[in-house]
Design a protein around this motif. Sequence first.
Motif, short mmCIF file in Angstrom:
data_model
loop_
_atom_site.label_atom_id
_atom_site.label_comp_id
_atom_site.label_asym_id
_atom_site.label_seq_id
_atom_site.Cartn_x
_atom_site.Cartn_y
_atom_site.Cartn_z
N THR A 63 -1.01 9.37 -26.92
CA THR A 63 -0.44 10.82 -26.53
C THR A 63 -1.63 11.64 -26.13
N THR A 111 -4.07 13.19 -26.79
CA THR A 111 -4.47 14.41 -26.94
C THR A 111 -6.06 14.52 -27.18
N ASN A 113 -1.17 19.62 -37.92
CA ASN A 113 -0.46 20.82 -37.26
C ASN A 113 -0.35 19.14 -35.86
N ALA A 114 -1.45 19.29 -35.81
CA ALA A 114 -2.00 18.30 -34.17
C ALA A 114 -1.78 17.09 -34.34
N LYS A 163 0.98 16.07 -36.99
CA LYS A 163 2.76 16.37 -36.28
C LYS A 163 3.37 15.87 -35.26
N GLN A 164 2.61 16.67 -34.24
CA GLN A 164 1.99 16.90 -33.14
C GLN A 164 2.33 15.59 -32.66
N ALA A 181 4.90 13.76 -33.87
CA ALA A 181 6.79 13.61 -33.07
C ALA A 181 6.33 12.77 -31.68
N ASN A 182 5.32 12.87 -30.83
CA ASN A 182 5.71 12.73 -29.82
C ASN A 182 5.63 11.03 -28.50
#
Length: 276
Positions: free
Chosen positions: A151, A153, A168-169, A171-172, A175-176
Motif C-alpha cells: 500500500t 505505507t 488505525n494504520a 485499518k487504513q 481498506a486500501n
Amino acid sequence: MMMNKRVAVIQDISGLGRCSLAAALPVLSVMGVQCCPVPTAVFTNQTGFPRFAALDCEPLLREYPALWKAHGVTLDGIYTGFMSTIEQLAAARAIIDAFRAPGTLLLADPVMGDDGARYPCFGEIFCGAMRDFAARADVLTPNVTEACLLTGTPYDVFLHGSDCEQENALKQICANLPAPIVVVTGWHRGSSVCNAAWQNGALTVYESPAIAGSWSGTGDLFASALCGGLLRGGSLDISVRRAMRFLEASLAEAARLSCPKEHGVPFEPHLKELLT
C-alpha cells in the motif's frame, strides 16, 4: 463418495527449513485437504541459511495448465506463496486463469519482506508486480512489512506509533487493499504478538503472548492452516483462531528446544491442534 477439497499450492520447496511447500503439504494434508504442489523453485535449503543452491522451476510452471486440463483437474482452492521472479508471477497467473472457477478460493501470501524492509532478492519492479498479482486474491495474508509494501505505507508508525495509531494504520492499510479478506500477521503490540483480520470493513485483532525468539516459516504455517480451515468451510474467526493455536504450540516448542532460526519451528508434534 465425498472427495477431499483440492488446492494447488504455488510456492517453492526447500530441502532444509520448515517453510513454503515443506510446511503446506503436512498442514493441509492433516486437515483433510489434498495439497497439489506447484513448485516455483527448488532450494537445497531455505534462504535463511548462509549458503544455498536453487533451481528456478518457471519453465515447468508453464506446463501445468495444459497437462492438468488434459487430466480433467478441477480445484477448490489456489494458494500462492514465495515467488522470486516476474516470470514466476506470470506463470502463476496463467495457472490461476486456467483453473479459477466460481467458488475457487484464491489465497495469496505476498512474500516480499519482514522487519520493515524488502528481502534483498526483491526490487521495486517485483514488488509492483506483486501488488498487481495480489489484487486478484480473495484472501491476502501479508505480514506488517508486506502490508506496508503493498500500500506504500511508511513502516515508521509500527516502530514509533502508539497501539492506537498502529491499529488505525492497519485499518487504513486493509481498506486500501483490494481483497475482501485480509489477515495481517506478526503485529507486535506490547507483550503480545497479534494477527489482525479485516472483513466487511471491520478489523478484528487476535492476541497471543509473545515468545522470545524468531524462526523462519511461521507465516507459511499460519497461511497454510488458514487456507485449510477456510477450505473446510470454517469461518474466518474459527480458522484464524485454530491457526494461531497451532502456531503458538509450535513456537513454544521451538523456544523450549532452542531451535536454530533457519530450521524453522518443530510443528510436527502439534499438527493435532488443527483437528479440533
